[in-house]
Design a protein around this motif. Sequence first.
Motif, PDB file in Angstrom:
ATOM      1  N   PRO A  46       0.834  -1.199   0.000  1.00 42.01           N
ATOM      2  CA  PRO A  46       0.000   0.000   0.000  1.00 42.01           C
ATOM      3  C   PRO A  46       0.876   1.259   0.000  1.00 42.01           C
ATOM      4  O   PRO A  46       1.990   1.244   0.535  1.00 42.01           O
ATOM      5  CB  PRO A  46      -0.783  -0.100   1.313  1.00 42.01           C
ATOM      6  N   PRO A  47       0.399   2.361  -0.584  1.00 42.15           N
ATOM      7  CA  PRO A  47       1.179   3.616  -0.609  1.00 42.15           C
ATOM      8  C   PRO A  47       1.661   4.071   0.768  1.00 42.15           C
ATOM      9  O   PRO A  47       2.773   4.586   0.904  1.00 42.15           O
ATOM     10  CB  PRO A  47       0.192   4.618  -1.210  1.00 42.15           C
ATOM     11  N   VAL A  48       0.846   3.861   1.808  1.00 40.67           N
ATOM     12  CA  VAL A  48       1.237   4.269   3.163  1.00 40.67           C
ATOM     13  C   VAL A  48       2.443   3.459   3.653  1.00 40.67           C
ATOM     14  O   VAL A  48       3.334   3.994   4.327  1.00 40.67           O
ATOM     15  CB  VAL A  48       0.044   4.151   4.144  1.00 40.67           C
ATOM     16  N   LYS A  49       2.498   2.180   3.300  1.00 42.53           N
ATOM     17  CA  LYS A  49       3.640   1.350   3.697  1.00 42.53           C
ATOM     18  C   LYS A  49       4.927   1.879   3.065  1.00 42.53           C
ATOM     19  O   LYS A  49       5.978   1.962   3.727  1.00 42.53           O
ATOM     20  CB  LYS A  49       3.406  -0.102   3.281  1.00 42.53           C
ATOM     21  N   VAL A  50       4.844   2.249   1.800  1.00 41.95           N
ATOM     22  CA  VAL A  50       6.012   2.778   1.089  1.00 41.95           C
ATOM     23  C   VAL A  50       6.521   4.048   1.768  1.00 41.95           C
ATOM     24  O   VAL A  50       7.720   4.205   2.015  1.00 41.95           O
ATOM     25  CB  VAL A  50       5.671   3.049  -0.395  1.00 41.95           C
ATOM     26  N   MET A  51       5.597   4.955   2.101  1.00 41.91           N
ATOM     27  CA  MET A  51       5.964   6.200   2.775  1.00 41.91           C
ATOM     28  C   MET A  51       6.590   5.906   4.149  1.00 41.91           C
ATOM     29  O   MET A  51       7.608   6.499   4.525  1.00 41.91           O
ATOM     30  CB  MET A  51       4.732   7.090   2.918  1.00 41.91           C
ATOM     31  N   ALA A  52       5.986   4.999   4.904  1.00 38.13           N
ATOM     32  CA  ALA A  52       6.493   4.659   6.246  1.00 38.13           C
ATOM     33  C   ALA A  52       7.908   4.095   6.164  1.00 38.13           C
ATOM     34  O   ALA A  52       8.783   4.454   6.960  1.00 38.13           O
ATOM     35  CB  ALA A  52       5.557   3.670   6.919  1.00 38.13           C
ATOM     36  N   GLN A  53       8.135   3.219   5.193  1.00 37.24           N
ATOM     37  CA  GLN A  53       9.466   2.624   5.040  1.00 37.24           C
ATOM     38  C   GLN A  53      10.499   3.675   4.645  1.00 37.24           C
ATOM     39  O   GLN A  53      11.653   3.607   5.070  1.00 37.24           O
ATOM     40  CB  GLN A  53       9.411   1.481   4.013  1.00 37.24           C
ATOM     41  N   ASN A  54      10.070   4.652   3.844  1.00 35.53           N
ATOM     42  CA  ASN A  54      10.977   5.752   3.482  1.00 35.53           C
ATOM     43  C   ASN A  54      11.430   6.524   4.717  1.00 35.53           C
ATOM     44  O   ASN A  54      12.545   7.040   4.765  1.00 35.53           O
ATOM     45  CB  ASN A  54      10.299   6.709   2.490  1.00 35.53           C
ATOM     46  N   TYR A  55      10.546   6.622   5.699  1.00 36.56           N
ATOM     47  CA  TYR A  55      10.858   7.325   6.942  1.00 36.56           C
ATOM     48  C   TYR A  55      11.470   6.400   8.008  1.00 36.56           C
ATOM     49  O   TYR A  55      11.814   6.849   9.097  1.00 36.56           O
ATOM     50  CB  TYR A  55       9.601   7.980   7.509  1.00 36.56           C
TER      51      TYR A  55
END
Length: 311
Positions: A46-55
């Motif tokens: 999911p897009p939120v997972k990608v963002m979280a992993q980036n952070y």
Amino acid sequence: MRIIFMGTPEFAVASLDRIVKDGHEVAAVFTQPDRPKGRGYHLTPPPVKVMAQNYGIPVYQPTTLKDEETIQIIKDINPDCIVVVAYGRILPESVLNIPRLGCINVHASLLPKLRGAAPIQWSIINGETETGITTMFMAKGLDTGDMILKAKCDIGPDETFGELHDKLMVMGAETLSKTLTLLEQGKAPREKQDDSLATYAPMIDKNSTLIDWNKSAQEIHNLVRGLNPSPSAYTLFNGLKFKIISSKLHNTESDKTPGSVVSVSEEGFVIACGDGKTLLVKEVQAQGGKKMTAAAYANGHGVNDTTIFGQ
């Protein structure tokens, strides 16, 4: 504040990004499991997972929030607040009661209007001219909690779901930021919802996307733009599914059978509707085909003033 963020689609990404940039400690992100997508059915996060992993934020993807193991994980994280933005799961009372400052939800409508899963689409399909964002304290019911802040925006006469989604995504992040500041200061207002004014925005299904040409041109135009870019409104053409991607009200009238093509031009084809008015179809996609302008489709497939859609 120490926060657990729960969200899944692109709409939630801006909110997660904003609260991190605001300096809150996002201790964990909960999102839906990866799903197969595209023609190859590749497992996609999911897009939120990608963002979280980036952070570098720890990500949890439980299939339920009701099992003891997941509840214990949330308790161990010990958040001040849980922020929920388009997560896609209902939080049980056992989770709602964990954070000391409560669970905050960002909802894409002016509650109590359009409670439910698809408020952006239904605001357009229903012909609303105004919508917005509501933040609220979460309660047991579906979007029934006490409201904190609201932000309003106009819906343009030709505005699509995609356009309104992106506008509300930014507004949602901004409204959430203000809400969390007030919450942290102990100044967050609480306004009860008037249940007698509640309307609902159920999940979009196949029945919601089929065009009924007996309806008015305005109603059909609202359906088309409310489902643009996805999943798209559709009609039948020679017994096959035929998507109407974009349309525009046409300033002509016709007494032809609803669904009949009145004229074809470089702009697209004009179709008669149930109220005697007409709709200009601008972009289409035949079953198994690519998106293209209605004019190009008409030229290649013999659409003319004897063609009837909906059968």
